[in-house]
Structures are given as structure tokens and as C-alpha cells.
Design a protein around this motif. Structure first.
Motif, PDB file in Angstrom:
ATOM      1  N   ALA A  67      -2.344   3.824  -1.016  1.00  0.00           N
ATOM      2  CA  ALA A  67      -3.175   2.635  -0.751  1.00  0.00           C
ATOM      3  C   ALA A  67      -4.062   2.837   0.469  1.00  0.00           C
ATOM      4  O   ALA A  67      -5.159   2.300   0.546  1.00  0.00           O
ATOM      5  N   SER A  74      -6.811  -2.820  -0.377  1.00  0.00           N
ATOM      6  CA  SER A  74      -5.621  -1.968  -0.469  1.00  0.00           C
ATOM      7  C   SER A  74      -4.536  -2.436   0.491  1.00  0.00           C
ATOM      8  O   SER A  74      -4.808  -2.729   1.652  1.00  0.00           O
ATOM      9  N   PHE A  75      -3.334  -2.505  -0.032  1.00  0.00           N
ATOM     10  CA  PHE A  75      -2.217  -3.096   0.704  1.00  0.00           C
ATOM     11  C   PHE A  75      -1.053  -2.123   0.765  1.00  0.00           C
ATOM     12  O   PHE A  75      -0.529  -1.705  -0.267  1.00  0.00           O
ATOM     13  N   HIS A  76      -0.649  -1.798   1.968  1.00  0.00           N
ATOM     14  CA  HIS A  76       0.482  -0.896   2.193  1.00  0.00           C
ATOM     15  C   HIS A  76       1.647  -1.787   2.621  1.00  0.00           C
ATOM     16  O   HIS A  76       1.737  -2.187   3.772  1.00  0.00           O
ATOM     17  N   SER A  77       2.500  -2.131   1.658  1.00  0.00           N
ATOM     18  CA  SER A  77       3.501  -3.171   1.926  1.00  0.00           C
ATOM     19  C   SER A  77       4.814  -2.553   2.420  1.00  0.00           C
ATOM     20  O   SER A  77       4.795  -1.500   3.031  1.00  0.00           O
ATOM     21  N   THR A  78       5.928  -3.201   2.155  1.00  0.00           N
ATOM     22  CA  THR A  78       7.213  -2.695   2.641  1.00  0.00           C
ATOM     23  C   THR A  78       7.920  -1.904   1.535  1.00  0.00           C
ATOM     24  O   THR A  78       7.516  -1.919   0.373  1.00  0.00           O
ATOM     25  N   HIS A  79       9.033  -1.277   1.909  1.00  0.00           N
ATOM     26  CA  HIS A  79       9.720  -0.354   0.998  1.00  0.00           C
ATOM     27  C   HIS A  79      10.293  -1.095  -0.210  1.00  0.00           C
ATOM     28  O   HIS A  79      11.192  -1.926  -0.060  1.00  0.00           O
ATOM     29  N   ARG A  81       8.718  -3.184  -2.167  1.00  0.00           N
ATOM     30  CA  ARG A  81       8.182  -4.533  -2.419  1.00  0.00           C
ATOM     31  C   ARG A  81       6.753  -4.538  -2.941  1.00  0.00           C
ATOM     32  O   ARG A  81       6.103  -5.577  -2.952  1.00  0.00           O
ATOM     33  N   PHE A  85       4.630  -7.992  -4.156  1.00  0.00           N
ATOM     34  CA  PHE A  85       3.371  -8.201  -3.433  1.00  0.00           C
ATOM     35  C   PHE A  85       2.236  -8.300  -4.455  1.00  0.00           C
ATOM     36  O   PHE A  85       1.405  -9.216  -4.417  1.00  0.00           O
TER      37      PHE A  85
END
Lengths: 288, 388
Positions: A67, A74-79, A81, A85
Motif C-alpha cells: 500500500a 492507500s492505507f497501511h493498517s494493522t496486522h 485488519r 478496514f
């Protein structure tokens, strides 16, 4: 102008799709993730899709970094998730094409529950999962996809747990499109992504990719080229194969292809259709 | 902040007989919340049920997620798509939410979470009251960040403060909490919902400059960066990693310093604008009772009895719990003999009172471990002790 200067000035064909100010990327040489990103970009270009209406969501891990390099919302979320998201993003703005791009540990390990439920709901998202059989970002630990007998840093005497077959899981949970390829099948990965863009509902593409630095080194499988050779010699294209037959043994045969392509209304369509039937004119449709 | 025209479809104008949980759902709808993702948990479920029942007639999304982790994460996605988004939960669900409350704080994403508190730890007392998550809401996710938390003491305030929570969350781009409890959540009282044009709702600070110049984390004069919506062509990036103004990851101590200070300072430096409390007869008070939520109503009985007994006792009811009104406590500490702090836990907000009083006046805790409210006599005893 000499030919060389022209060549130097020529734009990289991927420039419009990547955050060039973040290149070079962090992936090791011989890693397969970049190949899948190239196929993804190629599919975006060939689909002539409006890039302003495509979002990409990643979780954590090596593939989780995708991302950050792709020039989309672009979204770099949590492990683990990325899928919930993406669910919120898609339902918040239904006109977007929302793509989850993440690794096997993220999607099938820690995020497994979200994966099965998004597929069950037929959430209208495309999930591209790069499977390298291990947790690479943290140093090559055993994963939910590691083949039996493979050696991993937290399975130092070999893995003895049964791994997931991701296409089987996706199929069982109701995905509308399920395909598996390896990093060697770059054109087919591109075509699969293009095809998936045209479809609605929960779409899943698994791409087997080499992790040269950890998985391959620990198991003495050679470099990237050796692994591509292994893919070449041991993968068999079998479209429509029964997803119960897709297990991957250690350095064993890999069945690839498109296994599922079914029509099924996605979440929002189900909601609107159902509510109209239940509530009639009083219902205020959403996202139509 | 720009005022937003309230969509009358979401506003159930009139006088109603509602419990606190229902009032939270009505407050959310009135505030323009059109996205609810949640997971059932006692004693908060009624908020989700009410939202699910009402949203088809308003236009929006109710989705029951697979767990509370997914619920909060979905809110963050929906918020970046431009929706006002909320969820509701209680103790065990609140614990699960912590991971992505941190993500919302880091990504500076407006979301609202209501916690109808029950007794803990663990599964504890699913159906009975507690106020034991007051420190968890402040510190629960890892790392240094600040949030805003409000504590209603009645169904009417559940309605009013839910609208407030959305306004604060949108204004400061921060996860905002409604820290209520089982008693208020299940208490039925009159709730007056005003006409739509009398409800004050603020609009998010949308970016309006040239697309290529947009920086999702460049603080404006008020410290709050502008936001855009996914799908509007900005093609921006955001991450849970330590990041620069562009939202790009930068893994070093300098950038970490910049981000952490910003996440904390934007609340600390705006604290006076955020904080609300209610004071009564504190001018000549020897003792001030500091309380919040249902406990403030029980404490009021004790205060009445103490006044009858001739003790000069004032009250300070926290409406904003975080940021904590430390300045006001500090001022009062110079004048009073002692503070009395009843709460349905084994001592949480009392630590803040103690910290703010800084040794100028003691803070006497009246603890209750949960399951029921205090007996006013216990609070009265503490007031009498404090007045000595």
C-alpha cells in the motif's frame, strides 16, 4: 538527441502508478512481491479503471508494505485488519473498487476470522494474497500456510501442523472468484486481476511467491531463479479444479488456475434488495 | 469549525422515554452518524439494536461485525470514506478494541466509541454496573497518545454528549469516547430531542487546496491537519507507522518525536476548549465531592445529607473525563480541606485528583468494586471524615 539520452529521459511505464518518491522499496532481491505489484499495476492500466476510484488496503508484513508504494488512496493498517478496514472503506464509499493486498500471515493467520466473514458476507472487495509460506518480516517463522516438513525459525525441527489451502477456504466461505497462481505466471496473474475487477463480491487471488532470504535459505532451496524453476516444473494449470484437491506439500506439486467464478449479489445489493422487500417505500436505499 | 446543516431524517424531535443506550443511538443519528459497526455485548447491545432498527429509514449502514477488533477497524475505513462512524461496547469488547483505537489515534481519524461499563476484570459482571475502564480508555492502547472521553449521568446527557462526542472527534481528528455505565445505559428517563435546526453539529475540516499539495498530516494553525475523502482523487497515503506530513513512514527518533508530541499536544493545548464540568457550591466549600456518571447522582444524595448536617460541601461533576480538568482541581485544592472521590472501581480517577491537587489537599477515595452503586451513607461518612 542521442538514443541513450532519450532512453534516460524515458519514463518508467509504472511511474504513474507508484509513489516514485518512496522507491527503492524494502523488498529483498529475489523476493516475489514486486512481481505481483507489477502484475497489479499492469492490470490497472489494462482495465483503464479510474485510479481515483481505486483504494488499496494492506496489513502488516512484507506484502503489507505494498500500500505504501502504490499511488492510489492507500492505507497501511494493522496486522490482520486490512479486510475489516476495507469493509468500512467500501461501505463508506460504495463507488470505489477496494483492493486488499497483503500476505498469508496477515490474511490467513492473524486475520483469518475477518477473511472468512468478509467472504461469507460477500463483501465487495478484491483480496490479493501473496503467499510465501512464512512470516518473513519477523524472520521466517512458521505460518498457517507453511507446508508440513518445511523448516522455519519457530519450527526448527520442521513443521508438523496442517496448513490452510487458501483457495479451498475462500471457496467454502462463499467467494465469487477464486484463483491461484505463482510468481512465474505473471501474465495470468494480470489477467486474473483484470477479470476480478469486472466481477462483484468477495474475490480472492492467491499468488505463491519466493522468500529467498528466509524460507528458501533455511530450507536450502537456492535463489529466486531456483524457486521459479521449481514453480515451472511443479505447477499445473487446472482451471475449475475441485478446491478440495489443492493442498501444497513441501516442495510438492502445485495446482494453479481459476477455480471459482460464480455470480452472487454482494453485501450492499443484498441489503438494499432485502430492505426494499421488507420495508417498501419507507426504506432509504444506500449507495445505489 | 464550520457548522453543518443537520439532516432532519436522523432527528426524532420530541419528548421520549428512553434508556441511556437508546439515547446514544439517537444522539448518533442526530449528529449525522451514518455508519455503525458493532458486536453484541451486554449491557451495550441496545444501542446497536436501536441503530439497526432506525438506520433503514434514514439511509446508512449498520453492520454487525465478527468481533470488536473488526468493528473499530471498519469505523476507521468508513471515516476515511467521509462517514461519521461509531460503535458501542463494554469491558471485554473494549479490551479487544484497543489495538485499532491506537490506529485511529495514529492515523488521526475521527471515530466515536461508547463504552457502557460493567464490572470487570475479564467477563466479570456482564449485567451489573462498573466504572472500571476509566484508566483503560486513557491508556489502553500501546504507545503515547491522547483521546477525549465524556461521561454522561443521564439518558438526556447520553443523547447530548453523543452529539458532543462527534463534534469533538471531528474537530480534533481523534477517537472520542462516551464512558457511560450499565446504570445510566439501562435507566429510562425523559429525553428531549430538539428540532434538527436547533442541534449544533460541526463539519470536518476538509482540505480545499490544490490536489497535488495535499499533506494528510501537516498541522494547521489550530494544530489539526485537514482531511480528504478516499475516492476524491487525492491518492493519499496513511499508515499506522510513525510518519511524516505526507503520511509516509519514517522510522527514526526525530520523526517519532514529532508525531508523538503532536498526538499529545493537539489535545493538551486545546484542553481548556474541550473540558466541561459542572460545579455547585464550591465557593466556600470545605469539602468538594468529585464524581462522574451514575456515581454523581448517588453522591448528590450524600451531599444533601451532609449539608443538612451543616457541612460546607461542594460538588464537581466531570462531564469531560479526559482531558482531565486538572487546572480547576489545582485551584480548588488551595481552598478545600479535602476532596472526596466516590467511583465504582478500586481507585482510578482519584489518582488524577490526587495528581492535580499535588499535596495541597488530600483526595479521599470511596471505592466500590462494582455490581451496584454506592450506599450514599458511605459517601457521607467520607465527607464527614474529610470535613474534620
Amino acid at each position: 538527441m542521442s538514443k541513450d539520452v532519450k532512453a534516460q529521459e524515458a519514463k518508467n511505464p509504472m511511474e504513474d502508478f507508484l509513489r516514485m518518491d518512496r522507491i527503492p522499496h524494502i523488498w529483498c532481491s529475489g523476493c516475489g512481491i514486486g512481481v505481483v505489484v507489477t502484475s497489479f499495476v499492469d492490470a490497472l492500466r489494462k482495465s483503464e479503471i479510474d485510479l481515483n476510484k481505486v483504494a488499496i488496503v494492506s496489513g502488516i508484513g512484507c506484502t503489507g508494505r505494498v500500500a505504501g508504494y502504490v499511488k492510489l488512496d492507500s492505507f497501511h493498517s494493522t496486522h490482520g485488519r486490512a479486510i475489516p478496514f476495507a469493509t468500512g472503506l467500501k461501505l463508506g464509499n460504495p463507488e470505489m473498487q477496494v483492493v486488499v493486498f497483503s500476505g498469508d500471515g496477515d490474511i490467513a493467520g492473524i486475520g483469518g476470522n475477518h477473511f472468512v466473514h468478509a467472504a461469507r458476507r460477500n463483501m465487495d472487495i478484491l483480496v490479493i494474497c501473496v503467499n510465501n509460506f512464512n512470516y518473513a518480516m519477523t524472520g521466517g517463522q512458521v505460518a498457517a500456510t507453511s507446508p508440513i516438513n518445511a523448516n522455519l525459525s519457530t519450527a526448527p525441527y520442521g513443521n508438523f501442523e496442517y496448513p490452510f489451502s487458501l483457495p479451498y477456504l475462500a471457496d467454502a466461505c462463499g467467494a465469487t472468484y477464486v484463483a491461484r497462481w505463482t510468481c512465474l505466471h505473471i501474465r495470468r496473474v494480470t489477467m486474473s486481476i483484470q477479470e476480478a475487477f469486472q466481477k462483484k463480491g468477495f474475490r480472492f487471488i492467491e499468488v505463491i511467491a519466493p522468500c529467498v532470504t528466509l524460507y528458501a535459505r533455511r530450507n536450502r532451496l537456492g535463489d529466486g531463479l531456483n524457486l521459479l524453476k521449481y514453480y515451472h516444473d511443479n505447477s499445473e494449470i487446472r482451471h475449475g479444479a475441485d478446491t478440495r484437491t489443492l493442498d501444497i506439500g513441501y516442495q510438492g506439486k502445485m495446482i494453479v488456475g481459476k477455480f471459482v467464478d460464480r455470480e452472487k449479489p454482494p453485501f450492499l445489493e443484498c441489503m438494499n434488495t432485502h430492505m426494499k422487500k421488507a420495508l417498501g417505500d419507507k426504506y432509504v436505499p444506500y449507495g445505489e | 469549525m464550520k457548522k453543518l446543516k443537520v439532516d432532519p431524517k436522523g432527528v426524532l424531535t420530541g419528548a421520549h422515554y428512553l434508556d441511556g443506550d437508546f439515547a446514544i443511538a439517537e444522539g448518533a443519528l442526530a449528529a449525522g452518524c451514518r455508519f455503525f459497526a458493532g458486536y453484541p455485548i451486554t449491557p451495550s447491545t441496545e444501542t446497536a439494536e436501536r441503530f439497526a432498527e432506525r438506520i433503514p429509514f434514514v439511509g446508512g449502514i449498520f453492520i454487525q461485525m465478527e468481533d470488536e477488533i473488526a468493528s473499530v477497524t471498519a469505523l476507521i475505513g468508513a471515516s476515511w470514506a467521509g462517514k461519521k462512524a461509531m460503535t458501542v461496547t463494554s469491558g471485554p469488547g473494549f479490551s479487544l478494541m484497543m489495538e485499532n483505537i491506537g490506529l485511529a489515534a495514529m492515523m488521526e481519524t475521527p471515530i466515536v466509541i461508547a463504552n457502557v461499563q460493567r464490572g470487570g476484570p475479564s467477563t466479570g459482571l456482564p449485567t451489573l454496573v462498573g466504572q472500571q475502564d476509566m484508566m483503560q480508555v486513557r491508556w489502553g492502547s500501546h504507545g503515547d497518545y491522547k483521546i477525549i472521553a465524556l461521561s454522561p449521568d443521564s439518558p438526556q446527557e447520553c443523547f447530548d454528549l453523543t452529539i458532543q462526542a462527534f463534534n469533538l472527534s471531528e474537530t480534533y481528528r481523534v477517537p472520542t469516547f462516551i464512558m457511560t455505565d450499565e446504570c445510566v445505559g439501562h435507566m429510562h428517563e425523559k429525553v428531549v430531542i430538539p428540532p434538527a435546526d436547533k442541534i449544533e453539529v460541526v463539519e470536518r475540516k476538509w482540505y480545499e487546496g490544490p490536489k497535488e499539495k495535499y499533506l494528510p498530516y501537516k498541522p494547521d494553525k489550530d494544530m489539526i491537519p485537514f482531511m480528504v475523502k478516499a475516492g476524491d482523487g487525492y491518492r493519499f497515503h496513511t499508515t499506522g507507522l510513525t510518519h511524516d506530513e505526507r503520511g509516509y513512514p519514517v522510522i527514526n527518533a526525530e520523526c517519532q518525536d514529532w508525531v508523538v508530541r503532536h498526538l499529545n499536544d493537539k489535545i493538551t493545548k486545546n484542553a481548556e476548549k474541550i473540558i466541561k464540568y459542572e460545579e455547585e457550591q464550591t465557593d466556600n466549600a470545605e469539602v468538594v465531592v468529585v464524581s462522574y456518571g451514575i456515581t454523581s447522582r448517588v453522591a448528590y444524595r450524600a451531599v444533601q445529607l451532609a449539608r443538612k448536617a451543616g457541612i460546607k460541601v461542594g460538588t464537581l461533576r466531570l462531564i469531560t473525563v479526559w482531558p482531565f480538568p486538572e487546572k480547576r482541581i489545582k485551584e480548588l485544592a488551595k481552598k478545600v480541606k479535602a476532596f472526596v472521590v466516590p467511583e465504582i472501581n478500586y481507585g482510578q480517577m482519584v489518582l488524577e485528583v490526587e495528581r492535580a491537587a499535588a499535596g495541597k489537599a488530600p483526595a479521599i477515595l470511596v471505592p466500590h468494586c462494582g455490581g451496584w452503586v454506592h450506599n450514599p451513607e458511605d459517601i457521607l461518612k467520607a465527607i464527614k471524615e474529610a470535613a474534620k
